[in-house]
Design an enzyme around this catalytic site. Structure first.
Site, PDB file in Angstrom:
ATOM      1  N   ASP A  53       0.836  -1.195   0.000  1.00 28.56           N
ATOM      2  CA  ASP A  53       0.000   0.000   0.000  1.00 28.56           C
ATOM      3  C   ASP A  53       0.873   1.250   0.000  1.00 28.56           C
ATOM      4  OD1 ASP A  53       0.413   1.010   2.754  1.00 28.56           O
ATOM      5  OD2 ASP A  53      -0.643  -0.794   3.385  1.00 28.56           O
ATOM      6  N   GLU A  54       0.239   2.377  -0.191  1.00 24.88           N
ATOM      7  CA  GLU A  54       0.956   3.645  -0.383  1.00 24.88           C
ATOM      8  C   GLU A  54       1.916   3.957   0.764  1.00 24.88           C
ATOM      9  OE1 GLU A  54      -0.185   8.250  -1.671  1.00 24.88           O
ATOM     10  OE2 GLU A  54      -1.763   6.864  -1.046  1.00 24.88           O
TER      11      GLU A  54
END
Length: 196
Positions: A53-54
């Site tokens: 994820d980011e």
């Protein structure tokens, strides 16, 4: 599984914090985001094997070979993460993580599969993160290793929160036999094959 060099191309990258595990987006809300294409001029049909994820960093494998991607994503390959958690994690919490905990996934409850978790001795030798992490003045923190062979969305973060120790920093350090070693943030290495 070892994939020999064919017409396919394979890359090992250290995904930086703040990057999405994709190469572009048609979503106008995401146009200001950082995509992997900023790191290198990758070939067409390139795909990330799994995602980070980011806010997560670390080892990400990229390939043009869909069969390789399917194999690694089929839960047969271990993925190891180093997680910096908020608080001095207890043995009880570690045992709960190892046995499986209930997390939310797609609006339903999901019990994670048994996995391997242990405390690291001190801080691992990782590159500094671009965005500052809160320091010990705000209370104790603990580095743990989590090795699992499934990969639900934000799974490690949800697992540590479920036992009362939210994740402050998450770095994937290994996929199968591929290890991040001394790679630096944003580094891209093309490899002839993966031996995972």
């Amino acid at each position: 599984m070892e994939v020999r060099k064919t017409s396919h191309r394979h890359f090992v990258i250290y995904k930086p914090y703040g990057y999405l595990s994709q190469f572009s987006s048609n979503d106008s809300k995401q146009q200001s985001k950082n995509f992997l294409g900023k790191l290198e001029d990758f070939p067409e049909n390139i795909m990330a094997i799994g995602r980070l994820d980011e806010k997560s960093e670390g080892l990400l494998l990229l390939t043009t070979d869909g069969k390789m991607s399917d194999f690694v994503n089929s839960q047969k390959v271990d993925k190891e993460y180093y997680a910096l958690v908020d608080g001095d994690i207890t043995e009880e919490a570690i045992e709960k993580l190892e046995g499986g905990v209930e997390i939310g996934f797609n609006g339903k409850k999901y019990k994670t599969k048994p996995c391997k978790v242990f405390k690291l001795n001190g801080e691992p030798d990782l590159p500094k993160r671009a965005k500052k992490i809160r320091d010990a003045r705000h209370g104790p923190t603990t580095w743990i290793s989590v090795t699992l062979n499934e990969g639900k969305f934000r799974q490690v973060r949800k697992m540590t929160s479920a036992v009362g120790f939210p994740t402050l920093r998450l770095v994937r350090v290994r996929v199968g036999n591929m290890h991040i070693k001394s790679m630096q943030v944003g580094e891209v290495i093309e490899v002839e094959s993966y031996n995972v």
